[in-house]
Design a protein around this motif. Structure first.
Motif, PDB file in Angstrom:
ATOM      1  N   ALA A 179      -7.715 -23.224   0.969  1.00  0.00           N
ATOM      2  CA  ALA A 179      -6.910 -23.153  -0.572  1.00  0.00           C
ATOM      3  C   ALA A 179      -6.413 -21.925  -0.028  1.00  0.00           C
ATOM      4  O   ALA A 179      -6.150 -21.101   0.515  1.00  0.00           O
ATOM      5  N   ALA A 180      -4.202 -22.030  -0.270  1.00  0.00           N
ATOM      6  CA  ALA A 180      -3.771 -20.902   0.029  1.00  0.00           C
ATOM      7  C   ALA A 180      -4.004 -19.944  -1.256  1.00  0.00           C
ATOM      8  O   ALA A 180      -4.573 -20.056  -1.925  1.00  0.00           O
ATOM      9  N   ALA A 181      -3.560 -18.633  -0.837  1.00  0.00           N
ATOM     10  CA  ALA A 181      -3.813 -17.266  -0.985  1.00  0.00           C
ATOM     11  C   ALA A 181      -2.586 -16.671  -0.851  1.00  0.00           C
ATOM     12  O   ALA A 181      -2.384 -15.885   0.057  1.00  0.00           O
ATOM     13  N   ASN A 182      -1.842 -16.604  -1.712  1.00  0.00           N
ATOM     14  CA  ASN A 182      -0.685 -15.765  -2.288  1.00  0.00           C
ATOM     15  C   ASN A 182      -0.010 -15.644  -3.501  1.00  0.00           C
ATOM     16  O   ASN A 182      -0.568 -15.253  -4.572  1.00  0.00           O
ATOM     17  N   ALA A 183       0.551 -14.471  -3.511  1.00  0.00           N
ATOM     18  CA  ALA A 183       1.196 -14.201  -4.565  1.00  0.00           C
ATOM     19  C   ALA A 183       1.329 -14.965  -5.493  1.00  0.00           C
ATOM     20  O   ALA A 183       0.864 -13.912  -6.755  1.00  0.00           O
ATOM     21  N   GLU A 184       1.907 -16.229  -5.046  1.00  0.00           N
ATOM     22  CA  GLU A 184       2.280 -17.172  -6.283  1.00  0.00           C
ATOM     23  C   GLU A 184       0.571 -17.661  -7.176  1.00  0.00           C
ATOM     24  O   GLU A 184       0.600 -17.633  -8.083  1.00  0.00           O
ATOM     25  N   SER A 185      -0.015 -17.684  -6.500  1.00  0.00           N
ATOM     26  CA  SER A 185      -1.345 -18.197  -6.820  1.00  0.00           C
ATOM     27  C   SER A 185      -2.312 -17.177  -7.387  1.00  0.00           C
ATOM     28  O   SER A 185      -3.418 -16.749  -7.875  1.00  0.00           O
ATOM     29  N   ASN A 186      -1.301 -15.632  -6.686  1.00  0.00           N
ATOM     30  CA  ASN A 186      -2.227 -14.696  -7.748  1.00  0.00           C
ATOM     31  C   ASN A 186      -1.227 -13.336  -8.439  1.00  0.00           C
ATOM     32  O   ASN A 186      -1.068 -12.155  -7.275  1.00  0.00           O
ATOM     33  N   PRO A 187      -1.182 -13.426  -9.413  1.00  0.00           N
ATOM     34  CA  PRO A 187      -0.169 -12.865  -9.905  1.00  0.00           C
ATOM     35  C   PRO A 187      -0.457 -11.422 -10.493  1.00  0.00           C
ATOM     36  O   PRO A 187      -1.694 -10.886  -9.879  1.00  0.00           O
ATOM     37  N   ALA A 188       1.049 -10.995  -9.861  1.00  0.00           N
ATOM     38  CA  ALA A 188       1.240  -9.272  -9.886  1.00  0.00           C
ATOM     39  C   ALA A 188       0.077  -8.600 -10.636  1.00  0.00           C
ATOM     40  O   ALA A 188      -0.209  -7.820 -11.046  1.00  0.00           O
ATOM     41  N   GLU A 189      -0.214  -8.968 -12.046  1.00  0.00           N
ATOM     42  CA  GLU A 189      -0.622  -8.637 -13.529  1.00  0.00           C
ATOM     43  C   GLU A 189      -2.280  -7.910 -12.677  1.00  0.00           C
ATOM     44  O   GLU A 189      -2.434  -7.420 -13.444  1.00  0.00           O
ATOM     45  N   PHE A 190      -3.163  -9.230 -11.901  1.00  0.00           N
ATOM     46  CA  PHE A 190      -3.962  -8.602 -11.514  1.00  0.00           C
ATOM     47  C   PHE A 190      -3.937  -8.580 -10.495  1.00  0.00           C
ATOM     48  O   PHE A 190      -4.829  -6.844 -10.870  1.00  0.00           O
ATOM     49  N   TYR A 191      -3.263  -7.955  -9.313  1.00  0.00           N
ATOM     50  CA  TYR A 191      -2.871  -7.219  -7.821  1.00  0.00           C
ATOM     51  C   TYR A 191      -2.720  -5.602  -8.034  1.00  0.00           C
ATOM     52  O   TYR A 191      -2.661  -5.097  -8.011  1.00  0.00           O
ATOM     53  N   ASP A 192      -2.297  -5.145  -9.280  1.00  0.00           N
ATOM     54  CA  ASP A 192      -1.801  -4.397 -10.030  1.00  0.00           C
ATOM     55  C   ASP A 192      -2.062  -3.323 -10.456  1.00  0.00           C
ATOM     56  O   ASP A 192      -2.467  -2.637 -11.057  1.00  0.00           O
ATOM     57  N   GLN A 193      -3.652  -3.977 -11.608  1.00  0.00           N
ATOM     58  CA  GLN A 193      -4.320  -3.529 -12.354  1.00  0.00           C
ATOM     59  C   GLN A 193      -4.982  -1.847 -11.424  1.00  0.00           C
ATOM     60  O   GLN A 193      -5.299  -2.155 -10.512  1.00  0.00           O
ATOM     61  N   GLN A 194      -5.864  -1.062 -12.884  1.00  0.00           N
ATOM     62  CA  GLN A 194      -6.295   0.104 -12.133  1.00  0.00           C
ATOM     63  C   GLN A 194      -7.437   0.012 -12.609  1.00  0.00           C
ATOM     64  O   GLN A 194      -7.348  -0.136 -13.913  1.00  0.00           O
ATOM     65  N   LEU A 195      -8.623  -0.117 -11.760  1.00  0.00           N
ATOM     66  CA  LEU A 195      -9.629   0.549 -13.088  1.00  0.00           C
ATOM     67  C   LEU A 195      -9.990   2.076 -12.960  1.00  0.00           C
ATOM     68  O   LEU A 195      -9.979   2.816 -12.581  1.00  0.00           O
ATOM     69  N   GLU A 196     -10.891   2.097 -14.220  1.00  0.00           N
ATOM     70  CA  GLU A 196     -10.729   3.290 -15.157  1.00  0.00           C
ATOM     71  C   GLU A 196     -12.377   3.458 -15.253  1.00  0.00           C
ATOM     72  O   GLU A 196     -12.692   2.121 -15.647  1.00  0.00           O
ATOM     73  N   PHE A 197     -13.113   3.932 -14.196  1.00  0.00           N
ATOM     74  CA  PHE A 197     -14.801   3.998 -13.776  1.00  0.00           C
ATOM     75  C   PHE A 197     -14.303   4.631 -14.997  1.00  0.00           C
ATOM     76  O   PHE A 197     -14.646   5.845 -15.035  1.00  0.00           O
ATOM     77  N   GLY A 198     -16.161   4.622 -15.718  1.00  0.00           N
ATOM     78  CA  GLY A 198     -17.009   5.258 -16.392  1.00  0.00           C
ATOM     79  C   GLY A 198     -18.450   5.551 -16.470  1.00  0.00           C
ATOM     80  O   GLY A 198     -19.003   4.968 -16.038  1.00  0.00           O
ATOM     81  N   SER A 199     -18.594   4.937 -17.543  1.00  0.00           N
ATOM     82  CA  SER A 199     -20.666   4.922 -18.477  1.00  0.00           C
ATOM     83  C   SER A 199     -21.007   3.572 -17.739  1.00  0.00           C
ATOM     84  O   SER A 199     -19.701   2.771 -17.725  1.00  0.00           O
ATOM     85  N   CYS A 200     -21.865   3.760 -17.198  1.00  0.00           N
ATOM     86  CA  CYS A 200     -22.884   2.094 -16.786  1.00  0.00           C
ATOM     87  C   CYS A 200     -23.442   1.684 -17.674  1.00  0.00           C
ATOM     88  O   CYS A 200     -23.684   0.906 -17.768  1.00  0.00           O
ATOM     89  N   GLU A 201     -23.073   2.364 -19.120  1.00  0.00           N
ATOM     90  CA  GLU A 201     -23.907   1.817 -20.269  1.00  0.00           C
ATOM     91  C   GLU A 201     -23.481   0.034 -20.080  1.00  0.00           C
ATOM     92  O   GLU A 201     -22.742  -0.644 -20.446  1.00  0.00           O
ATOM     93  N   GLY A 202     -24.447  -0.532 -20.182  1.00  0.00           N
ATOM     94  CA  GLY A 202     -24.526  -2.076 -20.610  1.00  0.00           C
ATOM     95  C   GLY A 202     -24.308  -2.842 -19.817  1.00  0.00           C
ATOM     96  O   GLY A 202     -23.764  -4.410 -19.586  1.00  0.00           O
ATOM     97  N   PHE A 203     -23.979  -2.047 -18.601  1.00  0.00           N
ATOM     98  CA  PHE A 203     -23.662  -2.953 -16.868  1.00  0.00           C
ATOM     99  C   PHE A 203     -25.017  -3.530 -16.841  1.00  0.00           C
ATOM    100  O   PHE A 203     -25.746  -4.081 -15.082  1.00  0.00           O
TER     101      PHE A 203
END
Length: 524
Positions: free
Chosen positions: A41-65
């Motif tokens: 399957a094509a893997a490019n910016a159109e099928s993987n929108p910037a809103e997902f690629y631009d997210q920043q992970l906020e790491f914290g507690s592992c409670e519930g994981f």
């Protein structure tokens, strides 16, 4: 570059079960030998929108994981762990149609991190968050943890990721409702697996997007969210399929890949599973030979007759399951599952042998305990969803066989591993449990072939691996035009072994991108 092999002691039995159970889910990468090559399957910016690629992970507690006892134990072993969730579209072609949240766990580098090592423990179906602290411990004497953050994640549909695949009640699991065991009586669950799984993830349309290619896309979003220009990856068993599929789809984003316990990418569903079952037969033969040195061996002192002795012991359970504690019963399926667990590592052979001896004495609890470890059953009677997720992910990936082809396939598996023969007629028209699965199979044949400009990869393959035979490791290294480390031993996978020889090779490769010389070997 070798290390002396330490052989298991003589029949230590159940007293070793608690220790083995700690690492069992990573050894049980059950039945992951299938593959595919549909058009990527094509893997490019159109099928993987910037809103997902631009997210920043906020790491914290592992409670519930932590969703399994293994998670809880692994998480508690390292106070530096931190967790987050990654948002990805359920359907990359319709990113507005729904979102999954991927559980992510990070063990921060002890020094200044030059990037992340993303991890997958296998399955498919097993969550991977626990792999980060477990590998941190296995690599404690290496500089890997100084230079890299170790990042485990639960692939879509698994572990603490949302939604998670859930297809059966606990009571149904106790009654051996899940398909996949080779009983050979032609019985079929009247409610298709797809129907049982669909509601847990948002319906049939969503269920079509829980295969390996979707997980590979998620991994690229994770790479970007971690701030890595290229992916550094360690995958075990099924992880040696996920990694090459990622490389096929995103070759420009690969920095390094360690592929441990390798699946042959050249084989399709049927041939790949036949190779696996031939490996299981070799492991059973090895266990029978080991056992035969003891005059009290429950498989007898003639290894050539071990399968016959096994059949005489377990086939009566087809008609008359054996009552065990807490009102449960040991069925034929449960007994076979328990024995299969014993084949994943030479270290577990004595446990399986002891359990089989107890069965011949009329006690099925030890073999049922092995089965419960495989099935993910907790002390409270609840099951984790790893086996169900494994079935569903494989149905999304694999060739869909019609009833006649499926009967031929099951017959071929029994031919490759006759110790698993129930003695019952397989018939000539047995529906596959993947019948009616939504969407097209993502990996029905060879995959990851002729990848342009792929950096050197490192495949690690054990000569006596029961479920991903050494032939597959050789094939994967050749297919990727990468390096191969051969490990002499009898177990499935190596990265958690804490073996200094193997760790040295991995460290040189991950840190300096220095692959081992041709013909490199280690020993377990």
């Amino acid at each position: 570059m070798t290390k002396n092999k330490s052989r298991a002691g003589d029949h230590p039995g159940r007293r070793r079960w608690k220790r083995i159970a700690t690492v069992l889910p990573l050894l049980l990468v059950a039945v992951a030998c299938n593959s595919g090559d549909s058009e990527p399957a094509a893997a490019n910016a159109e099928s993987n929108p910037a809103e997902f690629y631009d997210q920043q992970l906020e790491f914290g507690s592992c409670e519930g994981f932590a969703v399994t006892p293994l998670d809880e134990q692994a998480f508690a072993s390292d106070p530096t762990i931190e967790c987050s969730r990654l948002s990805v579209p359920i359907d990359y072609e319709d990113p507005a149609g729904g979102t999954a949240r991927i559980a992510v766990l990070r063990v921060p580098a002890r020094g200044e991190a030059q990037g992340s090592v993303v991890l997958n423990p296998g399955g498919p179906g097993y969550g991977g968050t626990h792999m980060a602290p477990m590998l941190g411990a296995a690599w404690a004497d290496t500089p890997i943890g100084e230079d890299f953050d170790l990042v485990g994640f639960d692939p879509r549909g698994t572990g603490a990721s949302e939604p998670a695949l859930d297809c059966y009640t606990d009571a149904m699991r106790d009654d051996d409702a899940t398909p996949g065991s080779l009983v050979g009586d032609g019985s079929v669950d009247p409610v298709p697996l797809a129907e049982r799984c669909a509601d847990s993830v948002g319906g049939r349309d969503a269920l079509a997007h829980f295969g390996t290619r979707d997980a590979a896309r998620d991994m690229d979003v994770l790479r970007a969210a971690l701030g890595d220009e290229q992916l550094t990856y360690v995958g075990a068993s099924y992880g040696t399929r996920l990694g090459p599929v990622y490389a096929e789809m995103f070759p420009q984003n690969v920095r390094a890949m360690v592929l441990d316990g390798a699946i042959d990418p050249q084989l399709g569903t049927v041939d790949g599973r036949i190779l696996q079952f031939s490996g299981l037969q070799r492991s059973f033969d090895g266990m029978a030979e080991y056992c035969a040195a003891d005059p009290a061996c429950p498989l007898g002192t003639d290894p050539s007759k071990a399968a016959t002795v096994l059949h005489e012991t377990v086939r009566p359970l087809l008609d008359t399951p054996l009552p065990v504690s807490d009102g449960r019963e040991l069925s034929f399926i449960a007994a076979i599952d328990g024995i299969l667990i014993g084949l994943y590592s030479e270290e577990i052979w004595p446990v399986a042998i002891d359990a089989l001896a107890r069965l011949q004495e009329g006690h099925g609890d030890a073999l049922l305990a092995l089965r419960d470890g495989y099935q993910g059953r907790g002390a409270d009677g609840s099951y984790d969803d790893s086996l169900e997720a494994s079935l569903a992910i494989k149905c999304a990936d694999e060739e869909r066989l019609d009833p006649a082809a499926n009967a031929e396939y099951l017959t071929a598996l029994i031919t490759a591993a006759p110790f698993l023969d129930s003695g019952k007629d397989l018939g000539d028209g047995i529906p596959s449990h993947c019948e009616g699965w939504p969407g097209e199979p993502g990996l029905p044949g060879p995959y990851a072939t002729d990848i342009p400009d792929l950096p050197t990869t490192l495949t690690i393959s054990v000569t006596g691996d029961a479920t991903t035979p050494h032939e597959g490791g050789i094939s994967l290294a050749e297919t990727l035009d990468g390096s191969l480390l051969t490990v002499d031993g009898n177990q499935h996978g190596t990265v958690l072994a804490g073996n200094s020889c193997i760790n040295e090779v991995i460290a040189d490769y991950l840190i300096d991108l220095t692959a081992p010389a041709a013909g490199a070997r280690c020993s377990l």
